[in-house]
Design a protein around this motif. Structure first.
Motif, PDB file in Angstrom:
ATOM      1  N   SER A   1       0.174  14.254  16.984  1.00 49.81           N
ATOM      2  CA  SER A   1      -1.051  13.554  17.721  1.00 49.81           C
ATOM      3  C   SER A   1      -1.523  12.731  16.570  1.00 49.81           C
ATOM      4  O   SER A   1      -1.851  11.367  16.922  1.00 49.81           O
ATOM      5  N   GLU A   2      -1.829  12.919  15.168  1.00 54.15           N
ATOM      6  CA  GLU A   2      -2.397  12.107  14.282  1.00 54.15           C
ATOM      7  C   GLU A   2      -1.346  10.806  13.937  1.00 54.15           C
ATOM      8  O   GLU A   2      -1.551   9.440  13.852  1.00 54.15           O
ATOM      9  N   GLY A   3      -0.044  10.934  14.109  1.00 63.14           N
ATOM     10  CA  GLY A   3       0.776   9.883  13.902  1.00 63.14           C
ATOM     11  C   GLY A   3       0.778   8.926  14.999  1.00 63.14           C
ATOM     12  O   GLY A   3       0.909   7.666  14.611  1.00 63.14           O
ATOM     13  N   VAL A   4       0.855   9.413  16.213  1.00 62.27           N
ATOM     14  CA  VAL A   4       0.749   8.593  17.414  1.00 62.27           C
ATOM     15  C   VAL A   4      -0.694   7.925  17.242  1.00 62.27           C
ATOM     16  O   VAL A   4      -0.687   6.605  17.767  1.00 62.27           O
ATOM     17  N   GLY A   5      -1.804   8.456  16.863  1.00 60.27           N
ATOM     18  CA  GLY A   5      -2.747   8.012  16.761  1.00 60.27           C
ATOM     19  C   GLY A   5      -3.022   6.684  15.813  1.00 60.27           C
ATOM     20  O   GLY A   5      -3.748   5.800  15.865  1.00 60.27           O
ATOM     21  N   MET A   6      -2.279   7.102  14.712  1.00 58.92           N
ATOM     22  CA  MET A   6      -2.262   6.048  13.516  1.00 58.92           C
ATOM     23  C   MET A   6      -1.741   4.791  14.013  1.00 58.92           C
ATOM     24  O   MET A   6      -1.839   3.667  13.878  1.00 58.92           O
ATOM     25  N   VAL A   7      -0.534   4.815  14.868  1.00 58.23           N
ATOM     26  CA  VAL A   7       0.147   3.767  15.531  1.00 58.23           C
ATOM     27  C   VAL A   7      -0.850   2.947  16.251  1.00 58.23           C
ATOM     28  O   VAL A   7      -1.120   1.577  16.153  1.00 58.23           O
ATOM     29  N   HIS A   8      -1.444   3.486  17.164  1.00 57.40           N
ATOM     30  CA  HIS A   8      -2.627   2.873  17.850  1.00 57.40           C
ATOM     31  C   HIS A   8      -3.330   2.248  16.902  1.00 57.40           C
ATOM     32  O   HIS A   8      -4.027   1.154  17.445  1.00 57.40           O
ATOM     33  N   GLU A   9      -3.926   2.750  16.131  1.00 55.40           N
ATOM     34  CA  GLU A   9      -5.117   2.424  15.174  1.00 55.40           C
ATOM     35  C   GLU A   9      -4.643   1.031  14.524  1.00 55.40           C
ATOM     36  O   GLU A   9      -5.369   0.251  14.123  1.00 55.40           O
ATOM     37  N   VAL A  10      -3.124   0.971  14.116  1.00 58.15           N
ATOM     38  CA  VAL A  10      -2.836  -0.208  13.493  1.00 58.15           C
ATOM     39  C   VAL A  10      -3.082  -1.430  14.364  1.00 58.15           C
ATOM     40  O   VAL A  10      -3.377  -2.436  14.229  1.00 58.15           O
ATOM     41  N   PHE A  11      -2.651  -1.120  15.745  1.00 61.85           N
ATOM     42  CA  PHE A  11      -2.715  -2.414  16.617  1.00 61.85           C
ATOM     43  C   PHE A  11      -4.237  -2.465  17.171  1.00 61.85           C
ATOM     44  O   PHE A  11      -4.375  -3.336  17.685  1.00 61.85           O
ATOM     45  N   ASP A  12      -5.018  -1.679  16.570  1.00 59.88           N
ATOM     46  CA  ASP A  12      -6.571  -2.067  16.993  1.00 59.88           C
ATOM     47  C   ASP A  12      -7.356  -2.542  15.706  1.00 59.88           C
ATOM     48  O   ASP A  12      -8.313  -2.482  15.665  1.00 59.88           O
ATOM     49  N   GLY A  13      -6.491  -2.861  14.672  1.00 64.23           N
ATOM     50  CA  GLY A  13      -7.010  -3.602  13.677  1.00 64.23           C
ATOM     51  C   GLY A  13      -7.166  -2.800  12.271  1.00 64.23           C
ATOM     52  O   GLY A  13      -7.495  -3.398  11.293  1.00 64.23           O
ATOM     53  N   PHE A  14      -6.718  -1.451  12.273  1.00 65.18           N
ATOM     54  CA  PHE A  14      -6.789  -0.634  10.823  1.00 65.18           C
ATOM     55  C   PHE A  14      -5.499  -1.242  10.322  1.00 65.18           C
ATOM     56  O   PHE A  14      -4.421  -1.365  10.571  1.00 65.18           O
ATOM     57  N   VAL A  15      -5.867  -1.232   8.847  1.00 58.47           N
ATOM     58  CA  VAL A  15      -5.083  -1.587   7.719  1.00 58.47           C
ATOM     59  C   VAL A  15      -4.785  -0.505   6.789  1.00 58.47           C
ATOM     60  O   VAL A  15      -5.627  -0.102   6.036  1.00 58.47           O
ATOM     61  N   PRO A  16      -3.440   0.308   7.174  1.00 61.70           N
ATOM     62  CA  PRO A  16      -3.304   1.523   6.208  1.00 61.70           C
ATOM     63  C   PRO A  16      -3.133   1.039   4.799  1.00 61.70           C
ATOM     64  O   PRO A  16      -2.673   0.010   4.558  1.00 61.70           O
ATOM     65  N   GLU A  17      -3.364   2.062   3.796  1.00 64.88           N
ATOM     66  CA  GLU A  17      -3.218   1.609   2.394  1.00 64.88           C
ATOM     67  C   GLU A  17      -1.602   2.039   2.119  1.00 64.88           C
ATOM     68  O   GLU A  17      -1.043   2.887   2.767  1.00 64.88           O
ATOM     69  N   GLY A  18      -1.123   1.353   1.254  1.00 64.43           N
ATOM     70  CA  GLY A  18       0.336   1.570   0.976  1.00 64.43           C
ATOM     71  C   GLY A  18       0.493   2.564  -0.020  1.00 64.43           C
ATOM     72  O   GLY A  18      -0.485   2.983  -0.446  1.00 64.43           O
ATOM     73  N   PRO A  19       1.779   3.056  -0.302  1.00 61.78           N
ATOM     74  CA  PRO A  19       1.887   4.217  -1.172  1.00 61.78           C
ATOM     75  C   PRO A  19       1.423   3.842  -2.625  1.00 61.78           C
ATOM     76  O   PRO A  19       1.573   2.655  -2.997  1.00 61.78           O
ATOM     77  N   SER A  20       0.881   4.782  -3.181  1.00 52.44           N
ATOM     78  CA  SER A  20       0.335   4.785  -4.655  1.00 52.44           C
ATOM     79  C   SER A  20       1.531   4.944  -5.554  1.00 52.44           C
ATOM     80  O   SER A  20       1.337   4.409  -6.800  1.00 52.44           O
ATOM     81  N   SER A  21       2.495   5.364  -5.250  1.00 52.94           N
ATOM     82  CA  SER A  21       3.758   5.613  -6.214  1.00 52.94           C
ATOM     83  C   SER A  21       4.915   4.818  -6.265  1.00 52.94           C
ATOM     84  O   SER A  21       4.933   4.078  -5.046  1.00 52.94           O
ATOM     85  N   ASP A  22       5.666   4.834  -7.065  1.00 57.27           N
ATOM     86  CA  ASP A  22       6.854   4.105  -6.977  1.00 57.27           C
ATOM     87  C   ASP A  22       8.052   4.690  -6.256  1.00 57.27           C
ATOM     88  O   ASP A  22       8.207   5.761  -6.102  1.00 57.27           O
ATOM     89  N   PRO A  23       8.932   3.910  -5.521  1.00 53.48           N
ATOM     90  CA  PRO A  23      10.117   4.523  -5.316  1.00 53.48           C
ATOM     91  C   PRO A  23      10.989   5.555  -5.939  1.00 53.48           C
ATOM     92  O   PRO A  23      11.033   5.418  -7.001  1.00 53.48           O
ATOM     93  N   SER A  24      11.621   6.523  -5.434  1.00 54.05           N
ATOM     94  CA  SER A  24      12.252   7.439  -6.268  1.00 54.05           C
ATOM     95  C   SER A  24      13.681   6.683  -6.714  1.00 54.05           C
ATOM     96  O   SER A  24      14.195   5.937  -5.984  1.00 54.05           O
ATOM     97  N   ASP A  25      14.199   7.245  -7.806  1.00 56.33           N
ATOM     98  CA  ASP A  25      15.722   6.729  -8.054  1.00 56.33           C
ATOM     99  C   ASP A  25      16.598   7.174  -7.077  1.00 56.33           C
ATOM    100  O   ASP A  25      17.387   6.224  -6.763  1.00 56.33           O
ATOM    101  N   GLU A  26      16.543   8.025  -6.323  1.00 61.12           N
ATOM    102  CA  GLU A  26      17.491   8.609  -5.377  1.00 61.12           C
ATOM    103  C   GLU A  26      17.362   7.739  -4.269  1.00 61.12           C
ATOM    104  O   GLU A  26      18.393   7.239  -3.724  1.00 61.12           O
TER     105      GLU A  26
END
Length: 337
Positions: free
Chosen positions: A295-320
């Motif tokens: 439910s949080e994930g679906v809500g987050m999709v809605h929030e993005v289309f309602d103007g919310f700007v999520p923070e990007g990841p704070s870590s670097d991608p893994s070597d894998e």
């Protein structure tokens, strides 16, 4: 957002102990009550002709009769009751509504998201499996091609499981691109990097199996450096997201570590890509088995289309993940980067 719903979908009830049960949609709707700008839309169910457009006619008749006879265990994971066939048609109809609404200009806060169940991406042309009976995203894609004269559809699948059904249905076709980021080795065991399509469809399938523990940064890397350029080159008229939320770090049946904000990041990425491609965009619900994170994930999709700007990841991608990216790019002839 505009959310497609149907009460009939709740009638498919494989039991409280089954992870894919009606509580999933109830939890989503409870969470959406707390948010602004929600509109619920009902849609006509698919009919058997719609189902037969992507499924074998013998299978469609067999699964309908199986449900009419009271259902049972189609396989150890895929449980039907008498109402399951009606629910499957309703769920596919909601996915068709998503395609219609997107192609009719549903953008921004009117972007469509179908909340249908049972889910669909494991259903192959002639069989049900993995909780799925009709392949909703495939039905919607074919409907867009047949009813709207759409030339190309892209389906991006962020469910933790590989959507083997969607891939198989379109594997030899050049008018539907299928792309999936999923957990390596998880059910159903398909989705290797070298599965790129065949014949006319060669290159129109892209898979990125990530190892357990992969997180937001890994997803961002693979989407930005592999899927986005491939889809942009494919130039779809319609862009559908098979939106499962079981890659979340707290989902009980996976080992990936996507966060709720990570789903917001993915939503931003697909929205921006659709805009660059001038493609209509819609979302079709797939998996997600922790009621809270679903439910949080679906809500987050809605929030993005309602103007919310999520923070990007704070870590670097893994070597894998970097290794997976290199292999995906090589399989698709991108060269090094």
């Amino acid at each position: 957002m505009n959310f497609g719903v149907s009460d009939v979908c709740a009638e498919h009830d494989p039991g409280d102990r089954h992870p894919e049960n009606p509580d999933r949609i109830r939890a989503i709707k409870r969470a959406l009550q707390k948010r602004h700008g929600i509109e619920y839309v009902t849609a006509e169910p698919a009919d058997e002709d719609d189902a037969r457009a992507v499924h074998d006619a013998d299978y469609v008749a067999e699964i309908r009769e199986f449900c009419e006879d009271g259902g049972g265990s189609w396989d150890p994971d895929t449980i039907a009751v008498e109402a399951t066939w009606r629910a499957a048609l309703a769920s596919a109809g909601l996915a068709m509504w998503t395609a219609d609404a997107a192609l009719d200009g549903g953008t921004g806060r009117a972007t469509p998201f179908s909340l249908g169940r049972p889910p669909g991406h494991h259903a192959v042309a002639d069989d049900a499996m993995g909780f799925c009976f009709l392949n909703n995203a495939a039905v919607a894609s074919q409907h867009a091609i047949d009813a709207h004269d759409v030339e190309r559809v892209a389906v991006f699948d962020w469910d933790v499981h590989h959507g083997n059904g969607t891939q198989d249905i379109f594997y030899d076709r050049d008018d539907v691109f299928y792309g999936s980021i999923h957990e390596d080795g998880l059910y159903p065991g398909t989705g290797d990097i070298d599965e790129i399509g065949t014949g006319d469809g060669e290159g129109a399938t892209m898979n990125a199996p990530l190892p357990a523990g992969a997180d937001d940064a890994d997803y961002r890397l693979l989407f930005d450096e592999a899927f986005a350029p491939a889809i942009e080159s494919f130039d779809p008229d319609l862009f559908l997201v098979s939106a499962g939320f079981d890659a979340h770090r707290h989902d009980p049946i996976s080992r990936l570590h996507v966060s709720t904000d990570g789903y917001g990041m993915l939503t931003t990425q697909v929205r921006d890509l659709a805009e660059r491609c001038d493609a209509a965009l819609g979302f079709v619900l797939e998996g997600g088995y922790s009621l809270d994170t679903l439910s949080e994930g679906v809500g987050m999709v809605h929030e993005v289309f309602d103007g919310f700007v999520p923070e990007g990841p704070s870590s670097d991608p893994s070597d894998e993940a970097a290794d997976v990216l290199a292999d995906v790019r090589e399989a698709h002839g991108f060269g090094s980067k």
